[in-house]
Design an enzyme around this catalytic site. Structure first.
Site, short mmCIF file in Angstrom:
data_model
loop_
_atom_site.label_atom_id
_atom_site.label_comp_id
_atom_site.label_asym_id
_atom_site.label_seq_id
_atom_site.Cartn_x
_atom_site.Cartn_y
_atom_site.Cartn_z
N LYS A 1 20.10 18.83 -11.64
CA LYS A 1 19.01 17.86 -11.45
C LYS A 1 19.09 16.76 -12.52
CE LYS A 1 14.08 18.03 -10.33
NZ LYS A 1 13.51 16.99 -11.16
N GLU B 1 10.43 7.08 -17.44
CA GLU B 1 9.34 7.88 -18.01
C GLU B 1 9.02 7.41 -19.44
OE1 GLU B 1 10.67 11.93 -17.27
OE2 GLU B 1 10.58 11.59 -15.11
N SER C 1 17.03 19.06 -16.11
CA SER C 1 16.22 20.27 -16.03
C SER C 1 16.88 21.43 -16.78
CB SER C 1 16.03 20.65 -14.56
OG SER C 1 15.48 21.94 -14.45
N HIS D 1 0.84 -1.21 0.00
CA HIS D 1 0.00 0.00 0.00
C HIS D 1 0.87 1.25 0.00
CE1 HIS D 1 -3.62 -2.41 1.19
NE2 HIS D 1 -2.66 -3.15 1.75
#
Ligand SMILES: O=C(O)C[C@H](O)C(=O)O
Length: 465
Positions: free
Chosen positions: A325, A332, A319, A189
């Site tokens: 970053k 993705e 980024s 969960h």
């Protein structure tokens, strides 16, 4: 641009002079200006080249096509397969649902190119080949398109999808074995649960991919059935006796794959359940890959404020504005691919329902979506393996920190002091921001020695294979 005049049963049509296609292709070009980027996949054109060559050989073997015509057809089909005529197939997916115009596109190109190869001029003198009578001999769009679709789909699955998935599966298996003893916290969960090892976690992904591959392979015998020989409605009108078996034999020989004549030609023309079936397995793989990529990106999240239990390759600056970053871009891409495949499955499912009496009329849509899925899964697995999975490493310090802090190690005490007392330890430790051990001792439920003996994360992970 200069033009020549081509004729079909409806009359004359102007066709670009430098192209081999004829009147019916040009009509389709003019009548279906829908999504010019949605070209008929080149694998379908190649599927047609295989089947037209096979048909020519079968027709000759069965005495209905002279050897010169067989060889003329085969020569152009070989050119198509070698990619020499790629600019001769301009049609889009959004055309007749039987794919008749793509079938005629191939028939016209083969006939006109054969004329030129024989030293003639298109439209002048006695034609070497007639598009409908010779190149399309013993065929209809209704059996050729499904045959081309099955050839293309089978080849894509066997040559692209399966090797790609296997490559990723093999790397995950190696990583699973390598990290089999790295005890980490489990999550159910999305909340802290009892421990397992990183190797165990990865082994679940390996099993998912193995089941996906098995599901895919299980569908291949249906996909290997070809409709050719059914002609217009499945009865085989206008074919010589035994043609369906002979033509399938040549398709198998020319493609190197075990194609056989369809058991029931009515099914092969009117239903495309084989495409639905195999794409169902592609969807299963997409679901598995989506879970794998999601888990990996969450496990790698951070680097300071996330879970951060694993490290994955840093491939590109992530980024344009946030310096330094780095993002989990392969995860993705893979999850976007999974979404596309699931979307394609909806289109294919709807396509599969559109068989009316003797013909399914959603063939180009089904073929295009299927081939996109098969290619996407294969390519995305290779990309993910090479740029992400291969570099997965445990972040040992972070894994240990989270295991040490975990409240769910208390589960090991269930069998010693009972669920209720163990729950009280976990709840109190959570409320007081203290450790399980301190709390258990303070509540008087266990001694320090008992705690150390009973709560051992490495003994809570079951058997390691
Ligand atoms: O093109 C064909 O061979 C047949 C066509 O699809 C039809 O059934 O009308």
């Amino acid at each position: 641009m200069s033009f020549r005049i081509e004729k079909d049963t409806m009359g004359e049509v102007q066709v670009p002079a430098d192209k081999y296609w004829g009147a019916q292709t040009e009509r389709s070009r003019n009548n279906f200006k829908i999504g010019p980027a949605a070209s008929m996949p080149h694998e379908i054109v190649a599927g047609f080249a295989y089947l037209k060559k096979a048909a020519a050989y079968a027709n000759h073997e069965l005495g209905v096509l002279p050897v010169e015509k067989r060889d003329a057809i085969a020569a152009v089909c070989d050119e198509i397969l070698a990619g020499k005529l790629d600019d001769q197939f301009p049609l889009v997916i959004w055309q007749t649902g039987s794919g008749t115009q793509s079938n005629m596109n191939v028939n016209e190109v083969v006939a006109n190119r054969a004329q030129v190869l024989a030293g003639g001029k298109i439209g002048e003198g006695e034609p070497v080949l007639k598009a409908n009578d010779d190149v399309n001999k013993s065929q209809s769009s209704n059996d050729t398109f499904p045959t081309g679709m099955h050839i293309a789909a089978y080849k894509a699955v066997v040559e692209i999808t399966i090797p790609g998935v296997e490559k990723l599966r093999d790397t995950l298996k190696k990583k699973s074995e390598e990290f089999m003893n790295v005890v980490k916290i489990g999550r159910t969960h999305l909340m802290d649960a009892t421990p397992l090892t990183l190797g165990q976690e990865l082994s679940g992904y390996v099993a998912q991919l193995n089941h996906g591959l098995k599901a895919l392979r299980n569908t291949l015998s249906h996909l290997a059935e070809v409709a050719l020989g059914g002609t217009a409605v499945g009865t085989g009108l206008n074919t010589p006796k035994g043609y369906d078996v002979v033509v399938a034999k040549y398709i198998a020989e020319f493609t190197g794959h075990p194609f056989v004549t369809a058991e029931n030609k009515f099914e092969a023309l009117a239903a495309h359940d084989a495409i639905v079936e195999t794409h169902g397995a592609l969807k299963q793989l997409a679901v598995a890959l989506n879970k794998i990529a999601n888990d990996i990106r969450m496990l790698a999240s951070g680097p300071r404020s996330g879970i951060g239990e694993i490290l994955i390759p840093e491939n590109e600056p992530g980024s344009s504005i946030m310096p330094g970053k780095v993002n989990p871009t392969q995860c993705e891409a893979l999850t976007m691919v999974a979404a596309q495949v699931m979307g394609n499955d909806v289109a294919i499912t709807i396509g599969g329902t559109q068989g009316h009496y003797e013909l399914n009329v959603f063939k180009p849509l089904m073929a295009a979506n299927f081939l996109q899925s098969a290619r996407l899964i294969g390519d995305a697995c290779v990309s993910f393996e090479e740029h992400c999975a291969i570099g997965i490493e445990p972040n040992y310090a972070r894994i240990k920190e989270l295991v040490d802090n975990s409240l769910m190690l208390v589960t090991a005490l269930n069998t010693k002091i009972g669920y209720y007392k163990a729950a009280e330890i976990a709840q109190t430790a959570h409320k007081n921001n203290s450790t399980l051990k301190e709390t258990a001792i303070a509540l008087g439920y266990v001694t320090a020695e008992q705690f150390d003996e009973w709560v051992k994360p490495e003994e809570m992970v079951g058997s390691l294979k």
